[in-house]
Write an enzyme that holds these catalytic residues in place. Structure first.
Site, PDB file in Angstrom:
ATOM      1  N   TYR A 185     -14.993  43.114  32.928  1.00 19.13           N
ATOM      2  CA  TYR A 185     -13.627  43.661  32.940  1.00 19.13           C
ATOM      3  C   TYR A 185     -13.679  45.153  32.621  1.00 19.13           C
ATOM      4  CZ  TYR A 185      -8.776  44.434  31.486  1.00 19.13           C
ATOM      5  OH  TYR A 185      -7.502  44.928  31.357  1.00 19.13           O
TER       6      TYR A 185
ATOM      7  N   LYS B  56     -12.741  48.597  34.862  1.00 16.66           N
ATOM      8  CA  LYS B  56     -11.807  49.660  34.458  1.00 16.66           C
ATOM      9  C   LYS B  56     -12.505  51.027  34.452  1.00 16.66           C
ATOM     10  CE  LYS B  56      -8.291  46.859  34.064  1.00 16.66           C
ATOM     11  NZ  LYS B  56      -7.216  46.870  35.066  1.00 16.66           N
TER      12      LYS B  56
HETATM   13  N1  LIG Z   1      -2.561  42.974  28.423  1.00 15.01           N
HETATM   14  C1  LIG Z   1      -3.398  43.931  28.005  1.00 15.01           C
HETATM   15  O1  LIG Z   1      -3.823  43.959  26.841  1.00 15.01           O
HETATM   16  C2  LIG Z   1      -3.827  45.014  28.930  1.00 15.01           C
HETATM   17  C3  LIG Z   1      -4.396  46.179  28.392  1.00 15.01           C
HETATM   18  C4  LIG Z   1      -4.808  47.204  29.236  1.00 15.01           C
HETATM   19  C5  LIG Z   1      -4.657  47.064  30.598  1.00 15.01           C
HETATM   20  N2  LIG Z   1      -4.107  45.907  31.114  1.00 15.01           N
HETATM   21  C6  LIG Z   1      -3.989  45.820  32.557  1.00 15.01           C
HETATM   22  O2  LIG Z   1      -2.615  45.755  32.891  1.00 15.01           O
HETATM   23  C7  LIG Z   1      -2.455  45.098  34.154  1.00 15.01           C
HETATM   24  C8  LIG Z   1      -1.356  44.054  34.057  1.00 15.01           C
HETATM   25  O3  LIG Z   1      -1.764  43.050  33.151  1.00 15.01           O
HETATM   26  P1  LIG Z   1      -0.766  42.260  32.191  1.00 15.01           P
HETATM   27  O4  LIG Z   1      -1.289  42.415  30.826  1.00 15.01           O
HETATM   28  O5  LIG Z   1       0.627  42.619  32.477  1.00 15.01           O
HETATM   29  O6  LIG Z   1      -1.129  40.767  32.631  1.00 15.01           O
HETATM   30  P2  LIG Z   1      -0.261  39.586  33.250  1.00 15.01           P
HETATM   31  O7  LIG Z   1      -1.238  38.480  33.416  1.00 15.01           O
HETATM   32  O8  LIG Z   1       0.972  39.363  32.461  1.00 15.01           O
HETATM   33  O9  LIG Z   1       0.178  40.143  34.679  1.00 15.01           O
HETATM   34  C9  LIG Z   1      -0.737  40.300  35.738  1.00 15.01           C
HETATM   35  C10 LIG Z   1       0.011  40.041  37.045  1.00 15.01           C
HETATM   36  O10 LIG Z   1      -0.905  40.281  38.129  1.00 15.01           O
HETATM   37  C11 LIG Z   1      -0.735  39.256  39.090  1.00 15.01           C
HETATM   38  N3  LIG Z   1      -1.953  39.118  39.874  1.00 15.01           N
HETATM   39  C12 LIG Z   1      -3.128  38.554  39.510  1.00 15.01           C
HETATM   40  N4  LIG Z   1      -3.993  38.566  40.533  1.00 15.01           N
HETATM   41  C13 LIG Z   1      -3.360  39.163  41.569  1.00 15.01           C
HETATM   42  C14 LIG Z   1      -3.729  39.477  42.903  1.00 15.01           C
HETATM   43  N5  LIG Z   1      -4.944  39.149  43.396  1.00 15.01           N
HETATM   44  N6  LIG Z   1      -2.832  40.096  43.685  1.00 15.01           N
HETATM   45  C15 LIG Z   1      -1.598  40.402  43.226  1.00 15.01           C
HETATM   46  N7  LIG Z   1      -1.182  40.116  41.982  1.00 15.01           N
HETATM   47  C16 LIG Z   1      -2.057  39.517  41.165  1.00 15.01           C
HETATM   48  C17 LIG Z   1      -0.419  38.011  38.271  1.00 15.01           C
HETATM   49  O11 LIG Z   1       0.194  36.995  39.054  1.00 15.01           O
HETATM   50  C18 LIG Z   1       0.491  38.589  37.193  1.00 15.01           C
HETATM   51  O12 LIG Z   1       1.846  38.563  37.588  1.00 15.01           O
HETATM   52  C19 LIG Z   1      -3.843  44.564  34.521  1.00 15.01           C
HETATM   53  O13 LIG Z   1      -4.473  45.443  35.425  1.00 15.01           O
HETATM   54  C20 LIG Z   1      -4.586  44.585  33.200  1.00 15.01           C
HETATM   55  O14 LIG Z   1      -5.969  44.684  33.373  1.00 15.01           O
HETATM   56  C21 LIG Z   1      -3.668  44.903  30.316  1.00 15.01           C
END
Ligand SMILES: NC(=O)c1ccc[n+]([C@@H]2O[C@H](COP(=O)([O-])OP(=O)(O)OC[C@H]3O[C@@H](n4cnc5c(N)ncnc54)[C@H](O)[C@@H]3O)[C@@H](O)[C@H]2O)c1
Length: 267
Positions: free
Chosen positions: A159, A163
């Site tokens: 992961y 990033k």
């Molecule tokens: N939650 C954290 O701590 C965190 C921290 C830093 C970065 N992020 C990043 O933020 C972004 C959003 O994550 P989140 O925390 O809101 O998670 P989340 O799981 O709530 O949302 C992710 C969304 O992406 C969708 N998704 C997954 N695979 C997909 C695909 N192949 N095509 C289209 N949509 C797809 C899912 O259905 C979901 O609605 C991600 O890129 C994640 O890596 C999250």
């Protein structure tokens, strides 16, 4: 698939992937509240439709996208372009997945899936959207990276590597596309309370640091990035004190010290 309507002319438009949940959803809601037209796209089509319905049919269009599929991108962007009044002011490449755990214990298919969604998804998105971005003066791309792009993270190895790829891709494309007037940035939040956080109990650094951010905190950073004046362009946007401190520390400290800090947090 999408509501049969056209929005009001002349307002800015954002295309959000992964918009059915968490950070993507919070962004879709914030931009719609502030008068933007929003593309709510997700592999979870029902979820995307439900969010768009709450935003109102004049403010949003929803549809299916698997970001790892370039054909799906072509279809979704063509549909969005018609509904947005032929504008793509911001492409927010937000969709991402995470499989935590010891590197060798995570099945290879899940490592590959993270590459497909987190990296290939963003490359697809930028490549397919270029034509639309170029036709939208002052457009920008915002890619979702993470604080794991600051220093490689145990129990999140692949992961974190995805990033880092987003970080490098963003830096290079930002320079390359400046000749078209398209700015490219990325967002580096630390841990955020979303559906993804359900798996953070397995991650020692998440237990040590805590999950302090809400999706709305990240949405506020995406908004600030989207509306920042061109002369204040910033490529990387940290979100949260922890990510800011870690980014600062790795800039000034020798890498051996950064390694010890990350090792301590992941103990
Ligand atoms: N939650 C954290 O701590 C965190 C921290 C830093 C970065 N992020 C990043 O933020 C972004 C959003 O994550 P989140 O925390 O809101 O998670 P989340 O799981 O709530 O949302 C992710 C969304 O992406 C969708 N998704 C997954 N695979 C997909 C695909 N192949 N095509 C289209 N949509 C797809 C899912 O259905 C979901 O609605 C991600 O890129 C994640 O890596 C999250």
């Amino acid at each position: 698939m999408s509501a049969n309507h056209r929005p009001r002319e002349g307002r800015p438009a954002i295309f959000v992937t992964g918009a059915a949940s968490g950070i993507g959803r919070a962004c879709a809601e914030l931009f719609a509240r502030r008068g933007w037209f929003v593309g709510v796209y997700d592999v979870d089509t029902d979820g995307a439709q439900a969010i768009a319905a709450t935003l109102g049919k004049d403010n949003a269009v929803a549809g299916a996208i698997d970001v790892s599929d370039a054909d799906a991108w072509q279809r979704a962007l063509a549909e969005f372009w018609v509904h947005s009044g032929e504008r793509l002011d911001v492409l927010f490449n937000n969709a991402g997945i995470l499989a935590p755990g010891s590197f060798e214990a995570v099945p290879l298919a899940r490592h590959e899936a993270m590459l497909a969604v987190n990296v290939k998804g963003i490359i697809n998105g930028c490549h397919c959207a270029f034509h639309y971005l170029q036709r939208s003066p002052g457009s920008r791309v915002i890619n979702m990276a993470s604080a794991t792009a600051i220093y490689g993270q145990p129990e999140l190895v692949t992961y974190s590597a995805t990033k880092f790829a987003v970080r490098g891709f963003t830096e290079g494309l930002d320079l390359e596309w400046s000749k078209f007037g398209i700015r490219v940035s990325d967002i580096w939040p630390s841990f955020v309370k979303t559906r993804m956080a359900a798996s953070f109990a397995q991650i020692a650094s998440a237990r040590a640091l805590g999950i302090r951010l809400d999706p709305e905190d990240v949405a506020a950073a995406v908004w600030a990035c989207a509306v920042a004046k061109p002369r204040f362009h910033k490529t990387h946007w940290t979100v949260g004190l922890q990510a800011s401190l870690l980014a600062f520390a790795t800039r000034i400290a020798p890498s051996a010290l950064s390694r010890q800090v990350v090792r301590y947090l992941a103990r």
